[in-house]
Scaffold this active site. Structure first.
Site, PDB file in Angstrom:
ATOM      1  N   LYS A 192      -3.852  19.423  -2.867  1.00  0.00           N
ATOM      2  CA  LYS A 192      -2.901  18.920  -3.866  1.00  0.00           C
ATOM      3  C   LYS A 192      -3.597  18.658  -5.201  1.00  0.00           C
ATOM      4  CE  LYS A 192      -2.126  15.634  -1.096  1.00  0.00           C
ATOM      5  NZ  LYS A 192      -1.700  14.361  -0.477  1.00  0.00           N
TER       6      LYS A 192
ATOM      7  N   THR B  53       2.888   5.837  -8.650  1.00  0.00           N
ATOM      8  CA  THR B  53       2.600   6.978  -7.777  1.00  0.00           C
ATOM      9  C   THR B  53       2.114   6.530  -6.398  1.00  0.00           C
ATOM     10  OG1 THR B  53       0.374   7.039  -8.704  1.00  0.00           O
ATOM     11  CG2 THR B  53       2.004   8.546  -9.663  1.00  0.00           C
TER      12      THR B  53
ATOM     13  N   GLY C 203       1.973   6.057  -2.727  1.00  0.00           N
ATOM     14  CA  GLY C 203       2.635   6.694  -1.578  1.00  0.00           C
ATOM     15  C   GLY C 203       3.056   8.131  -1.799  1.00  0.00           C
ATOM     16  N   THR C 204       2.592   8.740  -2.883  1.00  0.00           N
ATOM     17  CA  THR C 204       2.978  10.135  -3.139  1.00  0.00           C
ATOM     18  C   THR C 204       2.483  11.055  -2.018  1.00  0.00           C
ATOM     19  OG1 THR C 204       1.054  10.215  -4.580  1.00  0.00           O
ATOM     20  CG2 THR C 204       3.187  10.126  -5.659  1.00  0.00           C
ATOM     21  N   GLY C 205       1.243  10.830  -1.585  1.00  0.00           N
ATOM     22  CA  GLY C 205       0.661  11.704  -0.554  1.00  0.00           C
ATOM     23  C   GLY C 205       1.414  11.590   0.758  1.00  0.00           C
ATOM     24  N   CYS C 206       1.727  10.347   1.135  1.00  0.00           N
ATOM     25  CA  CYS C 206       2.464  10.111   2.390  1.00  0.00           C
ATOM     26  C   CYS C 206       3.836  10.774   2.322  1.00  0.00           C
ATOM     27  CB  CYS C 206       2.666   8.614   2.626  1.00  0.00           C
ATOM     28  SG  CYS C 206       1.160   7.656   2.562  1.00  0.00           S
TER      29      CYS C 206
HETATM   30  O1  PXL Z   1      -1.312   6.733   0.556  1.00  0.00           O
HETATM   31  C1  PXL Z   1      -2.232   6.513   1.539  1.00  0.00           C
HETATM   32  C2  PXL Z   1      -1.839   5.422   2.466  1.00  0.00           C
HETATM   33  C3  PXL Z   1      -1.514   5.727   3.761  1.00  0.00           C
HETATM   34  N1  PXL Z   1      -1.174   4.789   4.665  1.00  0.00           N
HETATM   35  C4  PXL Z   1      -1.121   3.495   4.338  1.00  0.00           C
HETATM   36  C5  PXL Z   1      -1.415   3.120   3.045  1.00  0.00           C
HETATM   37  C6  PXL Z   1      -1.781   4.101   2.074  1.00  0.00           C
HETATM   38  C7  PXL Z   1      -2.105   3.746   0.706  1.00  0.00           C
HETATM   39  O2  PXL Z   1      -2.129   2.643   0.292  1.00  0.00           O
HETATM   40  O3  PXL Z   1      -1.352   1.852   2.737  1.00  0.00           O
HETATM   41  C8  PXL Z   1      -0.739   2.504   5.357  1.00  0.00           C
END
Ligand code: PXL
Length: 272
Positions: free
Chosen positions: A173, A206, A208-211
Site C-alpha cells: 500500500k 486516518t 484504522g485505514t489499514g484494517c
Molecule cells: O491499524 C493497526 C491496528 C490494528 N489493530 C489494532 C489497533 C491498530 C492501530 O492502532 O489498535 C487493535
C-alpha cells in the site's frame, strides 16, 4: 449469507482493529465474526495499554467458529506474539480456510508495538505460506523484506520477495508515501503488477485505514470475487471512508465506514 472472520485486536476507540473490521463487513453485507487476540486501551491520541489474550484463548475462539459456523474468508490483524501466530496458523490449516488475508499489523500510529519483534519470523514461517493476500504498508513491507523502499521499482522488488515467502497475492500500500499527491497501491499476483491509484487526501483522520482496507478485501473475497476485484473495491471503500471525514477525537480520528454505501445510495438516486 456470506461470512467473514476477523482474528485481530480490539481498539476501544472503534476506528481500527476488530471494530473497524466488523463495521466494514457489515457495510459490505457480509456476516462478521471475530476472534480477539488482544484488548487495547486506545483513543485517537494513542494506545494507552495493551492486554494480550493467551494463545489458547485465541485458538478456542477460532475453534468455536470452525466447529459450527464456518467462514467464507478470514483476515488476521494484530496478532501480538509468536505463540498466537502459531495457534492461528494451525487453526487456519486445520479448517482448510483458503480465502486468507493477512494484514501484517506491527505498529500503531503513535508508535505502540502491536507485534513483538521476535514474532516476525513466526509470521513468515507459519502464516505467510497460508495467505491468499498480504496487505503491508511500506514500513511493514520494509520490516518483512529487510529492504528500504523508496521508488516504484523498490516496491515491485519487495512485492516479489513477499511472494517468494509463499503469499499468493501481495498488495504493497502506498498510503505512507507522503511526498506523493497520489496513493498508489501495488498488487502483485506472481505474474502481473497492477497499480490502484487514488488522490491523496490531506487529513490526520486516518486511524484504522489499514484494517478497514484489508477487511474490505476480505468481505469481497467472502463473496467469491477475484483478488483483483476485491482489491479494486476495497480501494474505493477506503477512499470514500477517508474523504468523507467524521472529525472524532483530538488526534488521529477514525475513517468513515458509512461513506462508501452512502455514496452508492446517492449514485442510485442520481444525486451524484
Ligand atoms: O491499524 C493497526 C491496528 C490494528 N489493530 C489494532 C489497533 C491498530 C492501530 O492502532 O489498535 C487493535
Amino acid at each position: 449469507m456470506k461470512k467473514a472472520l476477523s482474528i485481530a485486536g480490539s481498539d476501544s476507540g472503534g476506528g481500527a482493529g476488530i471494530q473497524a473490521d466488523l463495521k466494514t463487513f457489515q457495510e459490505l453485507e457480509v456476516f462478521g465474526m471475530s476472534a480477539l487476540t488482544a484488548v487495547t486501551a486506545q483513543n485517537t491520541l494513542g494506545v494507552q495499554a495493551v492486554f494480550p489474550m493467551t494463545a489458547d484463548a485465541v485458538s478456542k475462539q477460532i475453534e468455536s467458529i470452525g466447529e459450527d459456523m464456518g467462514t467464507d474468508a478470514v483476515k488476521t490483524g494484530m496478532l501480538f506474539n509468536a505463540e498466537i501466530i502459531k495457534g492461528v496458523s494451525e487453526k487456519i490449516e486445520y479448517y482448510n480456510w483458503k480465502n486468507v488475508v493477512v494484514d501484517p499489523v506491527m505498529i500503531a500510529k503513535g508508535g505502540a508495538s502491536l507485534l513483538q519483534l521476535e514474532a516476525i519470523s513466526a509470521l513468515k514461517q507459519y502464516l505467510l505460506p497460508l495467505a491468499l493476500v498480504i496487505t503491508p504498508n511500506i514500513p511493514e513491507a520494509e520490516v518483512l523484506t529487510g529492504m528500504i523502499i523508496r521508488s516504484d521499482e523498490d516496491k515491485r522488488e519487495a512485492a516479489k520477495m513477499l511472494y517468494d515467502f509463499g503469499v499468493k497475492n501481495v498488495v504493497v500500500k502506498g498510503g505512507h508515501d507522503e511526498d506523493r499527491d497520489e496513493s498508489v497501491d501495488l498488487l502483485y499476483d506472481g505474474n502481473e503488477f497492477t497499480n490502484f491509484t487514488s488522490i491523496r487526501v490531506q487529513t490526520k483522520n486516518t486511524h484504522g485505514t489499514g484494517c478497514t482496507f484489508s477487511a474490505a478485501v476480505t468481505a469481497e473475497l467472502a463473496k467469491g470475487v477475484s483478488v483483483y476485484e476485491a482489491v479494486s473495491k476495497a480501494k474505493s471503500f477506503i477512499q470514500a471512508a477517508i474523504e468523507d471525514q467524521l472529525h472524532i477525537g483530538q488526534g488521529h480520528g477514525p475513517t468513515n465506514h458509512w461513506a462508501y454505501q452512502k455514496r452508492n445510495e446517492l449514485k442510485r438516486q442520481g444525486i451524484v
